[in-house]
Design a protein around this motif. Sequence first.
Motif, PDB file in Angstrom:
ATOM      1  N   ILE A 117      -3.061   0.215   8.914  1.00  0.00           N
ATOM      2  CA  ILE A 117      -3.039  -1.244   8.865  1.00  0.00           C
ATOM      3  C   ILE A 117      -2.669  -1.730   7.464  1.00  0.00           C
ATOM      4  N   LYS A 118      -3.116  -1.030   6.436  1.00  0.00           N
ATOM      5  CA  LYS A 118      -2.777  -1.395   5.056  1.00  0.00           C
ATOM      6  C   LYS A 118      -1.288  -1.261   4.764  1.00  0.00           C
ATOM      7  N   GLN A 119      -0.567  -0.490   5.578  1.00  0.00           N
ATOM      8  CA  GLN A 119       0.882  -0.339   5.363  1.00  0.00           C
ATOM      9  C   GLN A 119       1.660  -1.568   5.820  1.00  0.00           C
ATOM     10  N   ARG A 120       0.991  -2.509   6.511  1.00  0.00           N
ATOM     11  CA  ARG A 120       1.605  -3.766   6.949  1.00  0.00           C
ATOM     12  C   ARG A 120       2.840  -3.515   7.809  1.00  0.00           C
ATOM     13  N   GLY A 121       2.635  -2.748   8.857  1.00  0.00           N
ATOM     14  CA  GLY A 121       3.739  -2.449   9.759  1.00  0.00           C
ATOM     15  C   GLY A 121       4.771  -1.567   9.091  1.00  0.00           C
TER      16      GLY A 121
ATOM     17  N   LYS B  34      -7.670   7.849  20.798  1.00  0.00           N
ATOM     18  CA  LYS B  34      -6.415   8.587  20.867  1.00  0.00           C
ATOM     19  C   LYS B  34      -5.354   7.796  20.112  1.00  0.00           C
ATOM     20  N   TYR B  35      -4.592   8.492  19.241  1.00  0.00           N
ATOM     21  CA  TYR B  35      -3.627   7.773  18.406  1.00  0.00           C
ATOM     22  C   TYR B  35      -2.386   8.628  18.194  1.00  0.00           C
ATOM     23  N   GLU B  36      -1.240   7.954  18.182  1.00  0.00           N
ATOM     24  CA  GLU B  36       0.058   8.577  17.925  1.00  0.00           C
ATOM     25  C   GLU B  36       0.872   7.607  17.097  1.00  0.00           C
ATOM     26  N   ILE B  37       1.603   8.126  16.118  1.00  0.00           N
ATOM     27  CA  ILE B  37       2.368   7.249  15.237  1.00  0.00           C
ATOM     28  C   ILE B  37       3.784   7.795  15.056  1.00  0.00           C
ATOM     29  N   ASP B  38       4.765   6.874  15.024  1.00  0.00           N
ATOM     30  CA  ASP B  38       6.157   7.223  14.740  1.00  0.00           C
ATOM     31  C   ASP B  38       6.489   6.793  13.316  1.00  0.00           C
ATOM     32  N   VAL B  39       7.008   7.726  12.524  1.00  0.00           N
ATOM     33  CA  VAL B  39       7.390   7.420  11.146  1.00  0.00           C
ATOM     34  C   VAL B  39       8.802   7.925  10.905  1.00  0.00           C
ATOM     35  N   ILE B  40       9.464   7.325   9.903  1.00  0.00           N
ATOM     36  CA  ILE B  40      10.818   7.727   9.544  1.00  0.00           C
ATOM     37  C   ILE B  40      10.926   7.812   8.026  1.00  0.00           C
ATOM     38  N   GLU B  41      11.743   8.750   7.576  1.00  0.00           N
ATOM     39  CA  GLU B  41      11.887   9.015   6.149  1.00  0.00           C
ATOM     40  C   GLU B  41      12.449   7.800   5.423  1.00  0.00           C
TER      41      GLU B  41
ATOM     42  N   MET C 255       0.850  -1.194   0.000  1.00  0.00           N
ATOM     43  CA  MET C 255       0.000   0.000   0.000  1.00  0.00           C
ATOM     44  C   MET C 255       0.883   1.240   0.000  1.00  0.00           C
ATOM     45  N   SER C 256       0.531   2.221  -0.789  1.00  0.00           N
ATOM     46  CA  SER C 256       1.198   3.518  -0.724  1.00  0.00           C
ATOM     47  C   SER C 256       0.109   4.553  -0.459  1.00  0.00           C
ATOM     48  N   GLY C 257       0.234   5.731  -1.008  1.00  0.00           N
ATOM     49  CA  GLY C 257      -0.762   6.760  -0.805  1.00  0.00           C
ATOM     50  C   GLY C 257      -0.329   7.769   0.225  1.00  0.00           C
ATOM     51  N   ALA C 258      -1.261   8.632   0.604  1.00  0.00           N
ATOM     52  CA  ALA C 258      -0.986   9.708   1.548  1.00  0.00           C
ATOM     53  C   ALA C 258      -1.779   9.492   2.829  1.00  0.00           C
ATOM     54  N   LEU C 259      -1.159   9.787   3.954  1.00  0.00           N
ATOM     55  CA  LEU C 259      -1.848   9.689   5.237  1.00  0.00           C
ATOM     56  C   LEU C 259      -3.134  10.505   5.155  1.00  0.00           C
ATOM     57  N   PRO C 260      -4.288   9.908   5.461  1.00  0.00           N
ATOM     58  CA  PRO C 260      -5.558  10.574   5.166  1.00  0.00           C
ATOM     59  C   PRO C 260      -5.915  11.728   6.094  1.00  0.00           C
TER      60      PRO C 260
ATOM     61  N   LEU D   1      -8.226   6.534   9.323  1.00  0.00           N
ATOM     62  CA  LEU D   1      -6.802   6.674   9.626  1.00  0.00           C
ATOM     63  C   LEU D   1      -6.196   5.335  10.019  1.00  0.00           C
ATOM     64  N   MET D   2      -6.834   4.620  10.920  1.00  0.00           N
ATOM     65  CA  MET D   2      -6.285   3.346  11.366  1.00  0.00           C
ATOM     66  C   MET D   2      -6.298   2.318  10.246  1.00  0.00           C
ATOM     67  N   ALA D   3      -7.351   2.320   9.430  1.00  0.00           N
ATOM     68  CA  ALA D   3      -7.404   1.382   8.302  1.00  0.00           C
ATOM     69  C   ALA D   3      -6.247   1.627   7.333  1.00  0.00           C
ATOM     70  N   PHE D   4      -5.935   2.903   7.090  1.00  0.00           N
ATOM     71  CA  PHE D   4      -4.813   3.236   6.210  1.00  0.00           C
ATOM     72  C   PHE D   4      -3.510   2.703   6.785  1.00  0.00           C
TER      73      PHE D   4
END
Length: 202
Positions: free
Chosen positions: A63-67, A193-200, A1-6, A58-61
């Motif tokens: 989950i589609k990233q597969r971790g 409540k949700y928080e996410i860590d992402v890296i380039e 899955m790609s795309g933009a964070l909704p 948001l959460m469905a998106f």
Amino acid sequence: MSGALPSTNFQAINVKSNQITQVSVSDSGRSFRRQVAGQRWSFTLSFPIMSRSDFVPLMAFIIKQRGMKENFTVTFPSYMNAQGSETGTVSVNGAHTAGDTTITLDGFAGDGAGRLKAGDFIKFSGHNKVYMIVSDVTSSSNAATVTIEPALVSALGNNETVTYDSVPFTVYCENDVQEFTARNSSNGSPLFKYEIDVIEAL
């Protein structure tokens, strides 16, 4: 899955610059330092408390990233746009090689100081990497030299366009485990409540 964070309705953004430096210190106290890997941006994106209808897409998106497997894009809200006065279609002037930190640009809408400013993020068309301008930019004859960090990770071609507002970061989740908190509100409706860590992703 790609795309933009909704959703980019962030309550807070914690920005980190990750640069690996190897350091060794001799018995005399003299240090030797060298950098062994490219710089990457990472972020903790914190969302405000949401209703279920706002949270589920948001959460469905995610989950589609597969971790940590898939890349996607995150674009910051407008309050993280360039601070300067520039409004034109800016592009690269001439070719530049990997390792360059000074980039010549043209296409500025006007001349003078503060067209772009230190701390602004920029991205070149066709490149995943996002860079930061580290010195204020003064243009003359609609052109300027911009100093960036980190150094270019790949070559730039003439006339590649420059994005300085709504810069999209290509990222992936830093963790394979994603969690959220749910609770009932005073009227019995669920709140999340949700928080996410992402890296380039380079």
